[in-house]
Scaffold this motif. Sequence first.
Motif, PDB file in Angstrom:
ATOM      1  N   GLU A  28       0.827  -1.189   0.000  1.00  0.00           N
ATOM      2  CA  GLU A  28       0.000   0.000   0.000  1.00  0.00           C
ATOM      3  C   GLU A  28       0.870   1.251   0.000  1.00  0.00           C
ATOM      4  O   GLU A  28       1.883   1.317   0.708  1.00  0.00           O
ATOM      5  CB  GLU A  28      -0.937   0.006   1.217  1.00  0.00           C
ATOM      6  N   TYR A  29       0.444   2.234  -0.817  1.00  0.00           N
ATOM      7  CA  TYR A  29       1.177   3.487  -0.927  1.00  0.00           C
ATOM      8  C   TYR A  29       0.219   4.652  -0.724  1.00  0.00           C
ATOM      9  O   TYR A  29      -0.914   4.629  -1.195  1.00  0.00           O
ATOM     10  CB  TYR A  29       1.867   3.592  -2.294  1.00  0.00           C
ATOM     11  N   LYS A  30       0.687   5.679  -0.040  1.00  0.00           N
ATOM     12  CA  LYS A  30      -0.143   6.820   0.303  1.00  0.00           C
ATOM     13  C   LYS A  30      -0.578   7.586  -0.945  1.00  0.00           C
ATOM     14  O   LYS A  30       0.155   7.649  -1.934  1.00  0.00           O
ATOM     15  CB  LYS A  30       0.636   7.750   1.240  1.00  0.00           C
ATOM     16  N   PHE A  31      -1.750   8.162  -0.874  1.00  0.00           N
ATOM     17  CA  PHE A  31      -2.303   8.980  -1.957  1.00  0.00           C
ATOM     18  C   PHE A  31      -1.294  10.031  -2.423  1.00  0.00           C
ATOM     19  O   PHE A  31      -0.622  10.679  -1.630  1.00  0.00           O
ATOM     20  CB  PHE A  31      -3.582   9.665  -1.471  1.00  0.00           C
ATOM     21  N   ASN A  32      -1.172  10.178  -3.748  1.00  0.00           N
ATOM     22  CA  ASN A  32      -0.340  11.200  -4.389  1.00  0.00           C
ATOM     23  C   ASN A  32       1.163  10.930  -4.226  1.00  0.00           C
ATOM     24  O   ASN A  32       1.983  11.821  -4.449  1.00  0.00           O
ATOM     25  CB  ASN A  32      -0.675  12.605  -3.864  1.00  0.00           C
ATOM     26  N   THR A  33       1.531   9.711  -3.842  1.00  0.00           N
ATOM     27  CA  THR A  33       2.944   9.361  -3.711  1.00  0.00           C
ATOM     28  C   THR A  33       3.520   9.022  -5.083  1.00  0.00           C
ATOM     29  O   THR A  33       2.916   8.294  -5.859  1.00  0.00           O
ATOM     30  CB  THR A  33       3.116   8.140  -2.778  1.00  0.00           C
ATOM     31  N   LEU A  34       4.715   9.551  -5.357  1.00  0.00           N
ATOM     32  CA  LEU A  34       5.419   9.262  -6.613  1.00  0.00           C
ATOM     33  C   LEU A  34       6.513   8.235  -6.348  1.00  0.00           C
ATOM     34  O   LEU A  34       7.314   8.385  -5.423  1.00  0.00           O
ATOM     35  CB  LEU A  34       6.042  10.543  -7.181  1.00  0.00           C
ATOM     36  N   ARG A  35       6.537   7.177  -7.149  1.00  0.00           N
ATOM     37  CA  ARG A  35       7.544   6.136  -6.990  1.00  0.00           C
ATOM     38  C   ARG A  35       8.096   5.738  -8.361  1.00  0.00           C
ATOM     39  O   ARG A  35       7.412   5.855  -9.387  1.00  0.00           O
ATOM     40  CB  ARG A  35       6.946   4.896  -6.314  1.00  0.00           C
ATOM     41  N   THR A  36       9.339   5.250  -8.350  1.00  0.00           N
ATOM     42  CA  THR A  36       9.969   4.744  -9.574  1.00  0.00           C
ATOM     43  C   THR A  36       9.890   3.228  -9.584  1.00  0.00           C
ATOM     44  O   THR A  36      10.206   2.577  -8.579  1.00  0.00           O
ATOM     45  CB  THR A  36      11.441   5.178  -9.657  1.00  0.00           C
ATOM     46  N   ILE A  37       9.458   2.678 -10.707  1.00  0.00           N
ATOM     47  CA  ILE A  37       9.351   1.230 -10.852  1.00  0.00           C
ATOM     48  C   ILE A  37      10.307   0.780 -11.950  1.00  0.00           C
ATOM     49  O   ILE A  37      10.415   1.410 -13.003  1.00  0.00           O
ATOM     50  CB  ILE A  37       7.893   0.806 -11.148  1.00  0.00           C
TER      51      ILE A  37
END
Length: 396
Positions: A47-56
């Motif tokens: 689970e990731y917080k709303f509006n979080t930016l991550r690199t995949i």
Amino acid sequence: MMRKVLIIIFLLFWSCDSENDLTALFYKLNTDILPANSGKVTLEEGEYKFNTLRTIHAIPNEGWLFDHWEGIISGLSNPTDIIFLGDHDIRAVFVKDTFAVRTLAGGKGKGFDLDQFNYPTGIAYDQDENLYVSDMHNHRIQKWIKGATFGVTVAGGNDYGSDSNQLNEPGKIAVDPLGTIYIADSENNRIQKWYKGAKEGVTVAGGNGRGDALNQLDKPYGIALDNDGFLYVSDIDNHRVVRWDPSAKEGIIVAGGNGNGNQSNQLSYPMGIVLDQKKNLYVADTYNHRVQLWTPGAKNGVTILSADDIDFESFNFFTGISVDKKNRLYVSDYEKRQVVEFNMTSNSIKIVAGGNQVGSKPNQFSDPFQIISKTDDFILVADAKNHRIQKWKLNQ
């Protein structure tokens, strides 16, 4: 009037509460690999917080290639960014690596974009099989992480110059086990050491103007590191190879240094160098059309390969050189646009890449420079004028 004020206050509180609820939301990430066991995705499920930016990042296993994304991401860019505005299902699709020859990096024409090069001359691998490329005329070093479809600038890239955050036509490069990059900063007559993540380099050899004193270099180009951290530099216009011990203020001449010539104690514009496990030094003695072997402490080199030894017209100018653990030497011939394998045990020789005239087809080169023989089954070649790094499978 009072009723309107109360409604407005209520709406303000409701809006604030709704915004707080929204920002407190968490969204689910589900990832998949197709086919199974063909690779992995670096961003963990959860689970990731709303509006979080991550690199995949999709990393292929040995024998596989990243092909494309499916799901919320449907592009070819790897790695790529996602933002969590809802639950995400993402699949990384890989294909079998059945290549004979393929472009590993670049090949998108000459340019400054992150998927392009402008005359790449140097290549190196780190411990994690990430690729580093010396992008000469862009005055930068690019890092392509395993499976990536574009690079990132890890040294230079601030136009050409001599400041500590700049490079000027970098030649060949080497990377140590810690990810530190050593760069032959050719037009600045110095060797720059860039620690992992650094914004600028440190001069560890030369940097005292152009010259032939022991604390100077004159167009350094080839570079090699031994297991003890000693740095070897091919000093082209001084016709020598110089070793710089860690923290030394001056270098030690270990090959050549007796003027431009073809005697056993001389070199002529040496470009490529490589060391084996015993610290034997192999020199691509470019304008003498030969490969010289200098054992530790030797005053003279021994010719182990020469254009005169070949019974077919194939060699001219040696530029890149690599040696593997099976006593096989790989040499790039700049003029003939090919790579030759020389088995030093059997003294046999064969063309293993190129040799199909100059061109940009997959089986052709245009100005091949540095070579890496990373494993027993392939070599990498900096195909400079085609602005790409080529991976050639070797016949076993």
